[in-house]
Design an enzyme around this catalytic site. Structure first.
Site, mmCIF file in Angstrom:
data_model
loop_
_atom_site.group_PDB
_atom_site.id
_atom_site.type_symbol
_atom_site.label_atom_id
_atom_site.label_comp_id
_atom_site.label_asym_id
_atom_site.label_seq_id
_atom_site.Cartn_x
_atom_site.Cartn_y
_atom_site.Cartn_z
ATOM 1 N N GLN A 23 1.565 -6.099 5.655
ATOM 2 C CA GLN A 23 1.848 -5.847 4.265
ATOM 3 C C GLN A 23 3.200 -6.480 3.921
ATOM 4 O OE1 GLN A 23 1.043 -1.731 3.267
ATOM 5 N NE2 GLN A 23 -0.908 -1.762 4.328
ATOM 6 N N GLU A 74 -12.549 -2.039 2.382
ATOM 7 C CA GLU A 74 -13.172 -1.820 3.701
ATOM 8 C C GLU A 74 -14.268 -0.755 3.673
ATOM 9 O OE1 GLU A 74 -10.144 -1.337 6.757
ATOM 10 O OE2 GLU A 74 -9.596 -3.440 6.603
ATOM 11 N N GLU A 86 -6.330 -9.121 3.816
ATOM 12 C CA GLU A 86 -5.484 -8.437 4.808
ATOM 13 C C GLU A 86 -5.492 -9.270 6.067
ATOM 14 O OE1 GLU A 86 -5.971 -4.230 5.589
ATOM 15 O OE2 GLU A 86 -6.547 -3.855 3.510
ATOM 16 N N GLU A 91 0.846 -1.196 0.000
ATOM 17 C CA GLU A 91 0.000 0.000 0.000
ATOM 18 C C GLU A 91 0.880 1.245 0.000
ATOM 19 O OE1 GLU A 91 -2.894 0.091 3.176
ATOM 20 O OE2 GLU A 91 -3.700 2.026 2.547
ATOM 21 N N TYR A 147 -6.779 -8.324 11.913
ATOM 22 C CA TYR A 147 -5.488 -8.020 12.529
ATOM 23 C C TYR A 147 -5.526 -8.506 13.974
ATOM 24 C CZ TYR A 147 -4.416 -5.235 8.439
ATOM 25 O OH TYR A 147 -4.157 -4.840 7.150
HETATM 26 O O1 AHR Z 1 -3.002 -2.483 6.310
HETATM 27 C C1 AHR Z 1 -3.280 -1.307 6.998
HETATM 28 C C2 AHR Z 1 -4.724 -0.868 6.848
HETATM 29 O O2 AHR Z 1 -5.553 -1.748 7.529
HETATM 30 C C3 AHR Z 1 -5.291 -0.846 5.453
HETATM 31 O O3 AHR Z 1 -5.011 0.331 4.773
HETATM 32 C C4 AHR Z 1 -6.763 -0.958 5.701
HETATM 33 O O4 AHR Z 1 -7.430 -1.606 4.645
HETATM 34 C C5 AHR Z 1 -6.858 -1.725 7.001
HETATM 35 O O5 AHR Z 1 -7.714 -1.105 7.890
#
Ligand code: AHR
Length: 501
Positions: free
Chosen positions: A349, A173, A292, A26, A244
């Protein structure tokens, strides 16, 4: 403690799609600038790509690379990043409050992908731009007609032939109030359906990914997904999911059970995908793109105010430790276990930003999470096998009693190679793992490595790049069984040559 794992080659869950080992780059922090692209650096090639980064990414064998965002894409106009560099405008990036110089755009990203050996997976802006701009980007990238966008690609890059980009994310998102252009599910569904139709009308060979929920904690989790799927079922190929993980509570026993949460999400989506397919009475399948995933919390609250609206600020530069590596292994094990529905996944990432690779001007180091990814993307091949696992349990905080062992297994029928990936979640006890596949002979161990250790907070760094690296795993074949001695908090990957019984 002892665990047993039993498999049968005919009990396959599905073919493991190599695209579950995808990456994500990104325009955020130092991912592109100072990560992928650093013209003038002694470490860069003549096009400005960091060669050491290319080498490291190649080791991860990522079949796909998502780009350019993330939240960034919802404020991004791809047209700013093409054409002569000196004419490209610098813009503020609202998503990450940074300065985007646009020196790097789609025409720089695609050649980088070719050097790395990965396929671009492009996201279009459906937050603050619309269907037409998305279609123009596809036209610019893939078409071979005499249109203005194709003429520009040819003039800018010399590429007579299209880039042939197959995977297209329909925004990012869009369920999140933080997303530029966030709308309710029914409105996003209209946008995604219209964009997908128009884009597939231009190039029927592409596949599209509709935006699913950005996290399980969202109020609209699954309901957003249901509405999007019901509206877009016939026009899209995948639904996205994101997660995450964090150990903000510093409760390692609980954190190490993260695989249970990941499995739960995959079970939720398996149910939803089947439900919508049933409601639609459809023969078509829509799969999951878990585009992600990672650990993200070490860098929370680290942003310095002086870095606002600057180019390539230090953002999301999490430094990963041993326990984080075990979480990365559990994500990948979970994707393998659900090979029937997960066909794409992207670690978020790839460099400098919540990433397995960290750079500075004079080099890079590999983070702990690099190694489970490398081992699995190298060795997980063929069919994902259903496993019967007998494992002791341990007390994992809010998750209650959880099996100590997390495992996934693949068998490649074309080579007879079997791969077993196991995580010992126990902080105190070694696991003796006995593995057997009832209808195959285990011939010899071809690869056996492990990563982990009892110092859960140990990291790698520029000063100690090899503090946490794989070592030889203690695995041997004995009486038709594989015996593996797995130390506490360790992930092992074992590859075995097998033959028919
Ligand atoms: O990867 C970091 C961020 O996490 C991305 O930009 C977003 O899609 C997510 O919230």
């Amino acid at each position: 403690m002892k665990s047993t794992i039993t498999a049968v080659s005919v009990l396959s869950i599905g073919q493991v799609d190599p695209k579950i080992f995808g990456g994500f780059a990104e325009h955020l922090g130092r991912c592109i600038y100072e990560g992928i692209y650093e013209p003038g650096s002694a470490l860069s090639d003549e096009q400005g790509y960091r060669q050491d980064v290319i080498e490291a990414v190649r080791r991860l064998r990522m079949p796909v690379m998502r780009y350019p965002g993330g939240n960034f894409v919802s404020c991004y106009d791809w047209r700013d990043g093409i054409g002569p560099r000196e004419k490209r405008p610098a813009r503020v990036d609202y998503a990450w409050q940074s300065l985007e110089t646009n020196e790097f755009g789609v025409d720089e990203f695609i050649p980088w992908c070719r050097k790395v050996g990965t396929e671009p997976m492009l996201a279009v802006n459906l937050g603050t731009l619309g269907t037409l701009e998305a279609a123009h980007l596809l036209e610019y990238c893939n078409l071979e007609t005499e249109s203005e966008w194709v003429r520009r690609r040819r003039a800018n890059t010399g590429h007579e032939k299209g880039y042939g980009i197959k995977l297209w994310c329909l925004g990012n998102e869009m369920d999140g109030p933080w997303q530029a252009g966030h709308v309710p599910a029914h409105e996003y569904a209209l946008r995604a359906d219209a964009a997908s139709r128009m884009m597939k009308g231009l190039d029927p060979s592409i596949q599209t990914i509709a935006v699913g929920s950005s996290a399980r904690g969202m109020k609209t989790y699954l309901e957003w997904d249901r509405q999007v799927l019901e509206h877009c079922w016939d026009t899209v190929d995948y639904l996205s999911a994101h997660r995450y993980s964090n150990n903000s509570a510093n409760h390692s026993a609980e954190y190490l059970a993260e695989g249970v949460e990941i499995d739960r999400i995959l079970t939720d989506y398996a149910g939803l995908l089947d439900y919508v397919r049933g409601v639609k009475k459809s023969h078509k399948r829509v799969y999951l793109s878990f585009d992600e995933w990672n650990v993200w919390y070490h860098s929370h609250g680290q942003r310095e105010p002086k870095q606002l609206w600057t180019k390539a600020p230090h953002l999301l530069e999490d430094i990963y430790n041993v326990e984080d590596a075990l979480i990365a292994a559990q994500y990948l094990n979970a994707f393998i276990r659900r090979a029937d529905i997960v066909k794409i996944a992207c670690i978020a990432q790839v460099v400098n930003v919540i990433a397995p690779i960290m750079t500075r001007q004079d080099g890079l180091f590999l983070q702990t999470i690099f190694y489970p990814f490398e081992m699995l993307s190298t060795h997980a091949r063929g069919q994902s096998l259903s496993l019967s696992i007998q494992s002791p349990t341990y007390s994992a905080g809010k998750h209650g009693q959880v099996p100590v062992l997390d495992a996934a297994c693949t068998l490649d029928p074309s080579t007879g190679r079997l791969m077993l990936s196991t995580v010992n979640r126990s902080i105190e006890s070694e696991q003796v793992v006995e593995f057997e596949i009832l209808d195959r002979k285990l011939q010899q161990v071809l690869f056996s490595q492990q990563i982990g250790g009892t110092d859960l907070k140990q990291t790698n760094s520029f000063d100690r790049p090899d503090a946490v690296v794989p070592t030889l795993a203690r695995a041997n074949i004995d009486d038709r069984k594989l015996r593996l001695k797995l130390p506490p908090t360790t992930h092992a990957v074992i590859v075995i040559d097998t033959s028919e019984r």
